[in-house]
Design a protein around this motif. Structure first.
Motif, PDB file in Angstrom:
ATOM      1  N   TRP A   1       0.829  -1.205   0.000  1.00 61.15           N
ATOM      2  CA  TRP A   1       0.000   0.000   0.000  1.00 61.15           C
ATOM      3  C   TRP A   1       0.868   1.261   0.000  1.00 61.15           C
TER       4      TRP A   1
ATOM      5  N   ASP B   1       2.601   1.896  -3.398  1.00 59.17           N
ATOM      6  CA  ASP B   1       1.631   2.297  -4.423  1.00 59.17           C
ATOM      7  C   ASP B   1       2.168   2.044  -5.836  1.00 59.17           C
TER       8      ASP B   1
ATOM      9  N   LEU C   1      -7.008  -3.524  -2.888  1.00 60.72           N
ATOM     10  CA  LEU C   1      -5.930  -3.988  -2.019  1.00 60.72           C
ATOM     11  C   LEU C   1      -6.482  -4.404  -0.652  1.00 60.72           C
TER      12      LEU C   1
END
Length: 193
Positions: free
Chosen positions: A56, A59, A167
């Motif tokens: 995360w 990215d 995600l």
């Protein structure tokens, strides 16, 4: 024993033979996933959470993520095979006791052999279940009502995927899959009833 049981046992024995080289890592992973020690659920949860946090935070684009995952898989596969071959030059650099501890951390006994047989049986059942689902979903002719229900479920999943971050969904699915064996081994589902 019926013919199907004999055929199943032969396939499990073949699978066991094919995975013989990976006995120690498989039994170790089985112990972690079934929570043999009290802190294993925290280790599994923490490992998955850290991995998804890094994904995360970075990215990455999809193509970069796939390339890095393929690279990580290749390197880890090479390292695993290298460790299982036990190169002789390691014993030149490290004392025998230290090198022996690295590779012989899991002492193989009848208990570990039983765990390995159990894992192979479970892997065979999963393989056969996936093959049956594939046969059912893609090969067999289905009724119109089943096709409508299947289409509605897939549309609902697509709608959820468009609303919730992908995600986050993958994180939750990964956690569920990784924790399932431990939850089942600790009879959590039976306690809920």
């Amino acid at each position: 024993m019926t013919e199907s049981d004999i055929g199943k046992n032969e396939k499990v024995i073949k699978l066991k033979h094919d995975l013989e080289r990976f006995q120690a890592p498989i039994v170790s992973a089985y112990g972690v996933l079934t929570w043999e020690k009290k802190y294993y659920p925290v280790v599994v949860f923490g490992g998955i959470s850290v991995a998804y946090f890094v994904l995360w935070y970075m990215d990455l684009s999809v193509i970069t993520l796939m390339s890095l995952l393929a690279l990580l898989t290749t390197i880890s596969h090479y390292f695993l095979l290298w460790c299982l071959d036990r190169p002789d030059f390691i014993f030149d650099f490290f004392p025998t006791k230290i090198a022996g501890l690295f590779w012989n951390a899991l002492i193989w006994d009848s208990d570990n052999e039983a765990k390995f047989e159990s894992v192979c049986g479970q892997m065979y059942i999963i393989k056969e279940s996936l093959a049956a689902w594939y046969q059912y979903l893609f090969k067999e002719r289905k009724s119109t009502s089943l096709l409508i229900v299947e289409s509605l479920v897939l549309l609902a999943m697509a709608w959820i995927g468009s609303i919730v971050n992908n995600l986050l969904l993958m994180y939750l699915v990964t956690l569920l899959i990784a924790m399932w064996a431990g939850l089942k081994a600790k009879h959590v589902f039976q306690k809920l009833h």
